[in-house]
Design an enzyme around this catalytic site. Structure first.
Site: not given
Length: 158
Positions: A44-46, A49
């Protein structure tokens, strides 16, 4: 000290990639987007970003600077930034000072265990250093477009 919408940000100081020091007053005159995320190199963070990366030129055009914030250390941030070719800096909040100030540290259940984690949240700070808007506990799809829209409305109102 907690943050409140329509109030100036309290004093803080944090280190970011690129050797940058970020404070409550370091970007006065610019709209600031601070997005808090749980961890470098997680799915999710990738995705989040990369979405900020892909819209970054639009944020700059609208007069905003973007910072990603997590508890990861500078080495992890440098590698994450390089791997995804992120054009913005990442703040290493290893002591959780900003995370606590913005109230994004939450108890989560992960694999049946209670853990302390970062609730995915974004904060929009006006050029005057005042918190204008916040999104808490958000889902990644469509979020970056929503933030960009808010930045454009803020710039138009200035």
């Amino acid at each position: 000290m907690a943050i409140v919408v329509n109030k100036p940000l309290p004093e803080f100081e944090a280190n970011a990639t690129g050797g940058i020091k970020v404070t409550n007053g370091s970007h006065l005159g610019q709209i600031v987007v601070l997005y808090f995320y749980p961890k470098d190199n997680t799915p999710g963070c990738t995705t989040e970003a990369m979405q900020f990366r892909d819209k970054y030129k639009d944020f700059v055009k609208a007069g905003a600077v973007v910072f990603g914030v997590s508890r990861d250390n500078m080495k992890s941030h440098d590698e994450f930034k390089a791997k995804l070719e992120l054009p913005f800096e990442l703040i290493a909040d290893t002591e959780e000072k900003m995370c606590h100030m913005f109230g994004v540290v939450k108890n989560k259940i992960m694999y049946g265990k209670k853990v302390k984690g970062i609730e995915r949240s974004t904060f929009l700070v006006g050029a005057d250093g005042v918190l204008k808007q916040e999104w808490r506990g958000l889902k990644v799809p469509g979020h970056v477009d929503e933030v960009l829209k808010a930045v454009k409305l803020l710039k138009k109102a200035a």
